[in-house]
Design a protein around this motif. Sequence first.
Motif, short mmCIF file in Angstrom:
data_model
loop_
_atom_site.label_atom_id
_atom_site.label_comp_id
_atom_site.label_asym_id
_atom_site.label_seq_id
_atom_site.Cartn_x
_atom_site.Cartn_y
_atom_site.Cartn_z
N ARG A 11 21.83 -3.13 -45.75
CA ARG A 11 21.49 -3.39 -47.15
C ARG A 11 21.42 -2.07 -47.91
NH1 ARG A 11 18.71 -8.59 -47.19
NH2 ARG A 11 18.18 -9.17 -45.05
N ILE A 12 21.73 -2.13 -49.19
CA ILE A 12 21.58 -0.95 -50.05
C ILE A 12 20.99 -1.37 -51.40
CG2 ILE A 12 23.45 0.46 -49.05
CD1 ILE A 12 25.15 -0.46 -51.54
N PRO A 13 20.39 -0.41 -52.14
CA PRO A 13 20.02 -0.72 -53.52
C PRO A 13 21.29 -0.76 -54.36
CG PRO A 13 19.01 1.34 -52.73
CD PRO A 13 20.02 0.95 -51.73
N LEU A 14 21.32 -1.61 -55.38
CA LEU A 14 22.55 -1.76 -56.17
C LEU A 14 22.27 -1.69 -57.67
CD1 LEU A 14 25.63 -2.48 -56.28
CD2 LEU A 14 24.93 -4.87 -56.42
N ALA A 15 23.09 -0.89 -58.36
CA ALA A 15 23.16 -0.91 -59.84
C ALA A 15 24.64 -1.04 -60.16
CB ALA A 15 22.60 0.38 -60.41
N ILE A 16 25.02 -2.11 -60.86
CA ILE A 16 26.44 -2.36 -61.08
C ILE A 16 26.65 -2.87 -62.51
CG2 ILE A 16 26.27 -4.72 -60.10
CD1 ILE A 16 29.09 -4.30 -58.93
N GLY A 17 27.71 -2.38 -63.14
CA GLY A 17 27.99 -2.87 -64.49
C GLY A 17 28.80 -1.89 -65.30
N SER A 18 28.51 -1.85 -66.60
CA SER A 18 29.24 -0.95 -67.50
C SER A 18 28.94 0.49 -67.12
CB SER A 18 28.81 -1.18 -68.95
OG SER A 18 29.20 -2.44 -69.38
N ARG A 19 29.94 1.32 -67.32
CA ARG A 19 29.80 2.72 -66.92
C ARG A 19 28.62 3.39 -67.62
NH1 ARG A 19 32.54 5.89 -63.77
NH2 ARG A 19 33.93 4.21 -63.15
N ALA A 20 28.44 3.12 -68.93
CA ALA A 20 27.38 3.81 -69.69
C ALA A 20 26.01 3.51 -69.09
CB ALA A 20 27.42 3.37 -71.16
N GLU A 21 25.74 2.25 -68.79
CA GLU A 21 24.41 1.89 -68.27
C GLU A 21 24.22 2.39 -66.84
OE1 GLU A 21 26.13 -0.35 -70.11
OE2 GLU A 21 24.76 -0.85 -71.75
N VAL A 22 25.27 2.31 -66.03
CA VAL A 22 25.11 2.75 -64.63
C VAL A 22 24.89 4.27 -64.60
CG1 VAL A 22 26.24 2.92 -62.36
CG2 VAL A 22 26.39 0.79 -63.67
N GLU A 23 25.61 5.00 -65.43
CA GLU A 23 25.40 6.46 -65.45
C GLU A 23 24.00 6.81 -65.96
OE1 GLU A 23 30.09 7.72 -65.76
OE2 GLU A 23 28.80 8.13 -67.50
N LEU A 24 23.54 6.04 -66.95
CA LEU A 24 22.19 6.28 -67.46
C LEU A 24 21.15 6.00 -66.37
CD1 LEU A 24 20.46 6.97 -69.93
CD2 LEU A 24 20.43 4.53 -70.49
N TYR A 25 21.37 4.92 -65.63
CA TYR A 25 20.46 4.58 -64.52
C TYR A 25 20.40 5.73 -63.51
CZ TYR A 25 18.64 2.02 -60.45
OH TYR A 25 17.91 1.61 -59.36
N GLU A 26 21.57 6.29 -63.20
CA GLU A 26 21.59 7.41 -62.24
C GLU A 26 20.82 8.62 -62.79
OE1 GLU A 26 25.86 7.71 -61.67
OE2 GLU A 26 25.67 6.89 -59.64
N ARG A 27 20.90 8.83 -64.11
CA ARG A 27 20.15 9.96 -64.69
C ARG A 27 18.65 9.71 -64.55
NH1 ARG A 27 24.41 10.20 -68.37
NH2 ARG A 27 23.33 9.28 -70.15
N PHE A 28 18.23 8.48 -64.77
CA PHE A 28 16.81 8.15 -64.56
C PHE A 28 16.43 8.40 -63.10
CE2 PHE A 28 16.72 6.24 -68.70
CZ PHE A 28 15.39 6.18 -69.07
N MET A 29 17.31 7.98 -62.17
CA MET A 29 16.99 8.12 -60.74
C MET A 29 16.91 9.59 -60.33
SD MET A 29 16.42 5.14 -59.72
CE MET A 29 16.38 5.16 -57.95
N ARG A 30 17.69 10.44 -61.01
CA ARG A 30 17.62 11.88 -60.70
C ARG A 30 16.44 12.56 -61.40
NH1 ARG A 30 23.47 11.68 -61.29
NH2 ARG A 30 23.25 12.36 -63.45
N GLY A 31 15.73 11.80 -62.22
CA GLY A 31 14.59 12.36 -62.94
C GLY A 31 15.00 13.12 -64.19
N GLU A 32 16.27 13.01 -64.61
CA GLU A 32 16.72 13.73 -65.81
C GLU A 32 16.29 13.02 -67.08
OE1 GLU A 32 20.73 15.09 -63.46
OE2 GLU A 32 20.98 14.11 -65.40
N ARG A 33 16.02 11.72 -66.94
CA ARG A 33 15.51 10.95 -68.08
C ARG A 33 14.23 10.27 -67.62
NH1 ARG A 33 19.17 9.35 -72.20
NH2 ARG A 33 17.29 8.39 -73.02
N ARG A 34 13.32 10.08 -68.55
CA ARG A 34 12.06 9.39 -68.23
C ARG A 34 11.77 8.31 -69.26
NH1 ARG A 34 9.96 12.65 -64.32
NH2 ARG A 34 10.88 14.70 -64.48
#
Length: 330
Positions: free
Chosen positions: A307-330
């Motif tokens: 199993r893995i965690p999943l974020a899937i969809g439009s590029r803009a939202e998935v990239e934003l999610y990754e920025r949150f996960m890296r702590g670049e956005r709060r």
Amino acid sequence: MITLDRFILEREQAHPGATGELSMLLMRFGVAGKRIAHELATAAFKRTLGSAGTANVQGEQQKKLDVVANEILLETFDYGGLVVLAASEELEAPYLYESNERDGRYAVLLVPMDGSSNIDVNGTLGTIFSIRHREEGGEKDLLRAGRQQVVAGYILFGPSVLLVYTDGEGVHLFTLDPSIGEFLLTAEALRMPERGRGYAVNEGRSRGWAPEVRAFVEYLKENDPSTGRPYSTRYSASLVADVHRILLEGGIYLYPADAGAGGKPQGKLRLLYECAPLALVVEKAGGAASTGTEDVLDVVPQSLHERIPLAIGSRAEVELYERFMRGERR
Ligand code: AFP
């Protein structure tokens, strides 16, 4: 009128040297889709709604139709010599087609009935599939990154039955015309929106998420019309149904790691037969799929039911999610 078979055969002709085997295999998914759709439509009369009283390898309760759909799919590849192995959410180990062991060139990975909690309430359901090349003919063939999929797609059982697939060149959508029993091409080379207005997540589980995930979902709910917020929640309890909506309308589906009571600390969804096939479809339509830190299609599985965690969809939202996960956005 372009039927699924015609579409597949015409694409095959554009590839000189193609053996036609992959085309036959793909067409079989069309047949299996029609059979499963029939089982769903008649389940109340045949008394095949409800629980089977058994659990799958993951300890999840099986519905009768989980079992029926799995049997239909296994049977679908039992002849013709094409498939060596079929791995399924419902089976602990891949099913080996002994008669195809020598010459079969493909392996298939399956979620026969995705969203099975929707079965008894007449909700939307799906079948997810992935085709891979046979390498040595054993389970190890399947433990490869999602980029090695030859074809991936799904069948959606909603108000109409849809078949969506990619062979790496475009994402194509077919709708079943029940009056003639054929899947007809209704969208070729689909492109998904760059961004959307909706998100799909089981927010009842939010206490078990990492703070970064909670912060991302809170961000989507803030009022800021200049960035299209707040987003709307659209969650159906069927990954296929939610991803299909997002494919057409944009947005993001999340199933994060869940450390809460009864949750799945690694994420709920299975890499090989849920996440990777849908990731290929979405990527080929211009979207993205991520674990939060890594592209889903690059993850090399260690085990069949990982199993893995999943974020899937439009590029803009998935990239934003990754920025949150890296702590670049709060
Ligand atoms: P089932 O097929 O066991 O109902 O699981 C469906 C699924 O894998 C996916 O299709 C849904 O998005 C997700 O699980 C729903 O999970 P929650 O019930 O935890 O929200």
